[in-house]
Write a protein that holds these residues in place. Structure first.
Motif, PDB file in Angstrom:
ATOM      1  N   MET A   1       0.839  -1.178   0.000  1.00  0.00           N
ATOM      2  CA  MET A   1       0.000   0.000   0.000  1.00  0.00           C
ATOM      3  C   MET A   1       0.887   1.246   0.000  1.00  0.00           C
ATOM      4  O   MET A   1       1.744   1.405   0.858  1.00  0.00           O
ATOM      5  CB  MET A   1      -0.896  -0.033   1.235  1.00  0.00           C
ATOM      6  N   ASN A   2       0.706   2.106  -0.985  1.00  0.00           N
ATOM      7  CA  ASN A   2       1.524   3.309  -1.101  1.00  0.00           C
ATOM      8  C   ASN A   2       1.157   4.338  -0.039  1.00  0.00           C
ATOM      9  O   ASN A   2      -0.016   4.516   0.275  1.00  0.00           O
ATOM     10  CB  ASN A   2       1.352   3.948  -2.478  1.00  0.00           C
ATOM     11  N   PRO A   3       2.163   5.035   0.476  1.00  0.00           N
ATOM     12  CA  PRO A   3       1.865   6.077   1.462  1.00  0.00           C
ATOM     13  C   PRO A   3       1.212   7.296   0.806  1.00  0.00           C
ATOM     14  O   PRO A   3       1.338   7.515  -0.402  1.00  0.00           O
ATOM     15  CB  PRO A   3       3.239   6.431   2.023  1.00  0.00           C
ATOM     16  N   ILE A   4       0.549   8.076   1.616  1.00  0.00           N
ATOM     17  CA  ILE A   4       0.007   9.370   1.203  1.00  0.00           C
ATOM     18  C   ILE A   4       0.944  10.402   1.805  1.00  0.00           C
ATOM     19  O   ILE A   4       1.045  10.519   3.033  1.00  0.00           O
ATOM     20  CB  ILE A   4      -1.432   9.544   1.710  1.00  0.00           C
ATOM     21  N   VAL A   5       1.653  11.128   0.953  1.00  0.00           N
ATOM     22  CA  VAL A   5       2.686  12.046   1.414  1.00  0.00           C
ATOM     23  C   VAL A   5       2.188  13.481   1.314  1.00  0.00           C
ATOM     24  O   VAL A   5       1.772  13.934   0.242  1.00  0.00           O
ATOM     25  CB  VAL A   5       3.990  11.874   0.613  1.00  0.00           C
ATOM     26  N   PHE A   6       2.239  14.160   2.455  1.00  0.00           N
ATOM     27  CA  PHE A   6       1.855  15.566   2.522  1.00  0.00           C
ATOM     28  C   PHE A   6       3.095  16.434   2.631  1.00  0.00           C
ATOM     29  O   PHE A   6       3.980  16.158   3.438  1.00  0.00           O
ATOM     30  CB  PHE A   6       0.967  15.831   3.738  1.00  0.00           C
ATOM     31  N   ILE A   7       3.142  17.496   1.841  1.00  0.00           N
ATOM     32  CA  ILE A   7       4.207  18.490   1.881  1.00  0.00           C
ATOM     33  C   ILE A   7       3.738  19.633   2.777  1.00  0.00           C
ATOM     34  O   ILE A   7       2.657  20.195   2.555  1.00  0.00           O
ATOM     35  CB  ILE A   7       4.507  19.029   0.460  1.00  0.00           C
ATOM     36  N   LEU A   8       4.536  19.973   3.780  1.00  0.00           N
ATOM     37  CA  LEU A   8       4.209  21.068   4.692  1.00  0.00           C
ATOM     38  C   LEU A   8       5.338  22.092   4.673  1.00  0.00           C
ATOM     39  O   LEU A   8       6.356  21.909   5.344  1.00  0.00           O
ATOM     40  CB  LEU A   8       4.017  20.551   6.116  1.00  0.00           C
ATOM     41  N   PRO A   9       5.185  23.150   3.884  1.00  0.00           N
ATOM     42  CA  PRO A   9       6.202  24.202   3.858  1.00  0.00           C
ATOM     43  C   PRO A   9       6.232  24.987   5.157  1.00  0.00           C
ATOM     44  O   PRO A   9       5.287  24.955   5.947  1.00  0.00           O
ATOM     45  CB  PRO A   9       5.754  25.103   2.706  1.00  0.00           C
ATOM     46  N   GLY A  10       7.303  25.733   5.325  1.00  0.00           N
ATOM     47  CA  GLY A  10       7.443  26.588   6.488  1.00  0.00           C
ATOM     48  C   GLY A  10       7.015  28.011   6.194  1.00  0.00           C
ATOM     49  O   GLY A  10       6.257  28.270   5.249  1.00  0.00           O
ATOM     50  N   LEU A  11       7.513  28.915   6.989  1.00  0.00           N
ATOM     51  CA  LEU A  11       7.212  30.335   6.869  1.00  0.00           C
ATOM     52  C   LEU A  11       7.424  30.802   5.430  1.00  0.00           C
ATOM     53  O   LEU A  11       8.431  30.461   4.808  1.00  0.00           O
ATOM     54  CB  LEU A  11       8.115  31.112   7.832  1.00  0.00           C
ATOM     55  N   ASN A  12       6.493  31.550   4.894  1.00  0.00           N
ATOM     56  CA  ASN A  12       6.528  32.115   3.544  1.00  0.00           C
ATOM     57  C   ASN A  12       6.338  31.093   2.429  1.00  0.00           C
ATOM     58  O   ASN A  12       6.565  31.413   1.256  1.00  0.00           O
ATOM     59  CB  ASN A  12       7.815  32.922   3.301  1.00  0.00           C
ATOM     60  N   ASN A  13       5.960  29.851   2.767  1.00  0.00           N
ATOM     61  CA  ASN A  13       5.696  28.802   1.778  1.00  0.00           C
ATOM     62  C   ASN A  13       7.004  28.386   1.097  1.00  0.00           C
ATOM     63  O   ASN A  13       8.067  28.903   1.381  1.00  0.00           O
ATOM     64  CB  ASN A  13       4.653  29.279   0.768  1.00  0.00           C
ATOM     65  N   SER A  14       6.941  27.412   0.218  1.00  0.00           N
ATOM     66  CA  SER A  14       8.099  26.938  -0.544  1.00  0.00           C
ATOM     67  C   SER A  14       7.901  27.316  -2.004  1.00  0.00           C
ATOM     68  O   SER A  14       6.921  26.905  -2.620  1.00  0.00           O
ATOM     69  CB  SER A  14       8.243  25.414  -0.407  1.00  0.00           C
ATOM     70  N   GLY A  15       8.830  28.093  -2.518  1.00  0.00           N
ATOM     71  CA  GLY A  15       8.715  28.612  -3.878  1.00  0.00           C
ATOM     72  C   GLY A  15       9.026  27.587  -4.957  1.00  0.00           C
ATOM     73  O   GLY A  15       9.272  26.409  -4.677  1.00  0.00           O
ATOM     74  N   PRO A  16       9.046  28.024  -6.210  1.00  0.00           N
ATOM     75  CA  PRO A  16       9.189  27.113  -7.351  1.00  0.00           C
ATOM     76  C   PRO A  16      10.511  26.351  -7.409  1.00  0.00           C
ATOM     77  O   PRO A  16      10.570  25.272  -7.996  1.00  0.00           O
ATOM     78  CB  PRO A  16       9.029  28.020  -8.578  1.00  0.00           C
ATOM     79  N   GLN A  17      11.567  26.859  -6.792  1.00  0.00           N
ATOM     80  CA  GLN A  17      12.865  26.187  -6.827  1.00  0.00           C
ATOM     81  C   GLN A  17      13.129  25.333  -5.581  1.00  0.00           C
ATOM     82  O   GLN A  17      14.181  24.712  -5.460  1.00  0.00           O
ATOM     83  CB  GLN A  17      13.992  27.208  -7.003  1.00  0.00           C
ATOM     84  N   HIS A  18      12.182  25.290  -4.675  1.00  0.00           N
ATOM     85  CA  HIS A  18      12.336  24.532  -3.430  1.00  0.00           C
ATOM     86  C   HIS A  18      12.152  23.042  -3.714  1.00  0.00           C
ATOM     87  O   HIS A  18      11.291  22.663  -4.505  1.00  0.00           O
ATOM     88  CB  HIS A  18      11.288  25.016  -2.420  1.00  0.00           C
ATOM     89  N   TRP A  19      12.918  22.203  -3.044  1.00  0.00           N
ATOM     90  CA  TRP A  19      12.803  20.754  -3.238  1.00  0.00           C
ATOM     91  C   TRP A  19      11.394  20.268  -2.928  1.00  0.00           C
ATOM     92  O   TRP A  19      10.912  19.318  -3.546  1.00  0.00           O
ATOM     93  CB  TRP A  19      13.864  19.998  -2.422  1.00  0.00           C
ATOM     94  N   GLN A  20      10.684  20.904  -1.979  1.00  0.00           N
ATOM     95  CA  GLN A  20       9.316  20.471  -1.679  1.00  0.00           C
ATOM     96  C   GLN A  20       8.407  20.659  -2.894  1.00  0.00           C
ATOM     97  O   GLN A  20       7.570  19.807  -3.181  1.00  0.00           O
ATOM     98  CB  GLN A  20       8.739  21.243  -0.484  1.00  0.00           C
ATOM     99  N   THR A  21       8.581  21.762  -3.587  1.00  0.00           N
ATOM    100  CA  THR A  21       7.784  22.015  -4.792  1.00  0.00           C
ATOM    101  C   THR A  21       8.138  21.011  -5.874  1.00  0.00           C
ATOM    102  O   THR A  21       7.251  20.480  -6.561  1.00  0.00           O
ATOM    103  CB  THR A  21       8.011  23.462  -5.274  1.00  0.00           C
ATOM    104  N   HIS A  22       9.418  20.723  -6.030  1.00  0.00           N
ATOM    105  CA  HIS A  22       9.840  19.708  -7.009  1.00  0.00           C
ATOM    106  C   HIS A  22       9.207  18.360  -6.682  1.00  0.00           C
ATOM    107  O   HIS A  22       8.739  17.656  -7.579  1.00  0.00           O
ATOM    108  CB  HIS A  22      11.367  19.583  -7.046  1.00  0.00           C
ATOM    109  N   TRP A  23       9.212  17.978  -5.414  1.00  0.00           N
ATOM    110  CA  TRP A  23       8.621  16.694  -5.010  1.00  0.00           C
ATOM    111  C   TRP A  23       7.125  16.675  -5.284  1.00  0.00           C
ATOM    112  O   TRP A  23       6.586  15.677  -5.753  1.00  0.00           O
ATOM    113  CB  TRP A  23       8.882  16.438  -3.538  1.00  0.00           C
TER     114      TRP A  23
END
Length: 175
Positions: A1-23
């Motif tokens: 069963m595949n996990p459900i992965v949530f991205i939680l950015p920090g202060l000011n969100n994660s912009g277009p070049q952030h690894w979280q956005t890439h993921w």
């Protein structure tokens, strides 16, 4: 069963070049959008996490927090006591440090509660928002394994990690 992965950015969100956005874009992970990215109130962020997470089977949920989202996840776990699959806590900002930017409410003191689920804390040895010693203290308090990735700053867009394959390897250890 595949996990459900949530991205939680920090202060000011994660912009277009952030690894979280890439993921999010590459792997289809779900970003939890907060009401206020720039002057957040802790209870709002905590409740927003819970509203998103409780819609899914908890045993499949993995949270991927960056910066301020790391302490938010710890406060969320303390308030709701939900057992999820795990959490990857990257670049936890030390909200008690003089270097922490102003504008946030309710995130202090830094939460030092044991998490009721597996976690990995990722820190950099030259992060301006947390010393490696404090990151070690946090990881120990949270019952988390600390991974020091060397000189990578705040492990954010400025770190130029792109898709950050080494981080994905760490995340997969929680699968």
């Amino acid at each position: 069963m595949n996990p459900i992965v949530f991205i939680l950015p920090g202060l000011n969100n994660s912009g277009p070049q952030h690894w979280q956005t890439h993921w999010e874009q590459q792997y289809g992970f779900i970003r939890i959008h907060q009401q206020d990215w720039d002057t957040p109130y802790a209870e709002d962020w905590i409740d927003t996490i819970d509203a998103a997470v409780k819609q899914h089977p908890l045993e499949q949920v993995i949270l991927v927090g960056h910066s301020l989202a790391c302490c938010t996840i710890v406060y969320w776990a303390r308030k709701f006591n939900r057992t999820i699959k795990g959490a990857l806590l990257v670049g936890p900002s030390d909200v008690d440090a003089p270097s922490y930017p102003p504008g946030t409410s309710g995130f202090m003191p830094m939460p030092l509660y044991r998490l009721p689920f597996p976690s990995i804390t990722v820190a950099s040895s030259n992060d301006q928002y947390v010393s490696i010693d404090r990151a070690q203290l946090f990881a120990e308090a949270w019952g988390s394994r600390l991974v020091n990735i060397g000189n990578c700053g705040h492990i954010n867009s400025a770190s130029n990690l792109g898709l950050w394959p080494a981080g994905m390897t760490l995340l997969q250890q929680l699968y």
